[in-house]
Design a protein around this motif. Sequence first.
Motif, mmCIF file in Angstrom:
data_model
loop_
_atom_site.group_PDB
_atom_site.id
_atom_site.type_symbol
_atom_site.label_atom_id
_atom_site.label_comp_id
_atom_site.label_asym_id
_atom_site.label_seq_id
_atom_site.Cartn_x
_atom_site.Cartn_y
_atom_site.Cartn_z
ATOM 1 N N VAL A 49 0.843 -1.201 0.000
ATOM 2 C CA VAL A 49 0.000 0.000 0.000
ATOM 3 C C VAL A 49 0.882 1.255 0.000
ATOM 4 C CG1 VAL A 49 -1.763 1.300 1.252
ATOM 5 C CG2 VAL A 49 -1.791 -1.207 1.290
ATOM 6 N N ASN B 32 -4.757 8.774 -1.450
ATOM 7 C CA ASN B 32 -5.165 8.079 -0.214
ATOM 8 C C ASN B 32 -5.245 9.055 0.953
ATOM 9 O OD1 ASN B 32 -5.333 5.553 -1.377
ATOM 10 N ND2 ASN B 32 -3.416 4.775 -0.523
ATOM 11 N N PRO C 5 -8.809 -3.053 -4.363
ATOM 12 C CA PRO C 5 -7.751 -2.044 -4.212
ATOM 13 C C PRO C 5 -6.534 -2.356 -5.082
ATOM 14 C CG PRO C 5 -8.635 -2.646 -2.070
ATOM 15 C CD PRO C 5 -9.228 -3.610 -3.051
ATOM 16 N N ALA D 123 -2.928 -2.862 -5.669
ATOM 17 C CA ALA D 123 -1.838 -3.237 -4.766
ATOM 18 C C ALA D 123 -0.493 -3.063 -5.459
ATOM 19 C CB ALA D 123 -2.012 -4.682 -4.312
#
Length: 265
Positions: free
Chosen positions: A111, A226, A240, A242
Amino acid sequence: MNYETLVAVMRRLALEAGDKIMEIYNSDDFEVKSKSDQSPVTEADEAADALISAGLREAFPDMPLVTEEQSDSHGQEVMTFLIVDPLDGTKEFVNRRGDFTVNIALVEEGVPVRGVVYAPAKQRMFYTDALGKSVEEAGPFDKETVGELTPITVSQADNSSLMVVASKSHRDQATDDYIGKYSVEDMKSAGSSLKFCLVATGEADLYPRLGRTMEWDTAAGHAVLNGAGGRVVRFDDHSPLAYGKPGFANPFFIAYAPSVELKQG
């Protein structure tokens, strides 16, 4: 990882790299070469990469580093690492359009958690602070002293009149067809990772990318988005996006404010 130290180092290196890039950008001429995949590379890419890589390795010698311009870094299998695109938007640079950026990010367990995106020709800089919240710093920029910071956050989108941003150099019919599924008030085009930042500041609601990108193209912008409350998901299944994938290649993706009602591709 000490995030305060990391953010200070990333910010300073981005500014130093930006100075080097602009020195070459404003020169009468610069050399443009082709890499093995036929994408352009200039002496500005290489000079910025050398500067940033040296600075990160000195500050964080135990942290794996992946950078676009060093192909020997692309074979690593890592989930926590620093990742760099020293000059994202080389085509914009070559054509002297100004929409190019310096990108430095930290990925933890797949992340992007901290990042800086600096557009030296536009004098705009976005980054995550030590707590992971995203800010835009107002120029002119000093390498040692942080200027005025404005917290940034994604829009509360009106799904009947969305603002969409898309690539300046990589628009295609598939992208236009997907955008056509939404009620769009206006379209913006932007180069490089600035598209993530326009979603992060609320200047756009949605950025779909149906084209080839690499993790170094997206990690810093993804981190900034983010930290502004936005999301980046895979185009195919909306899971999501990655990082630390084999070869560091991305699938198609969508970056957006969570208030956008996503459509299937």
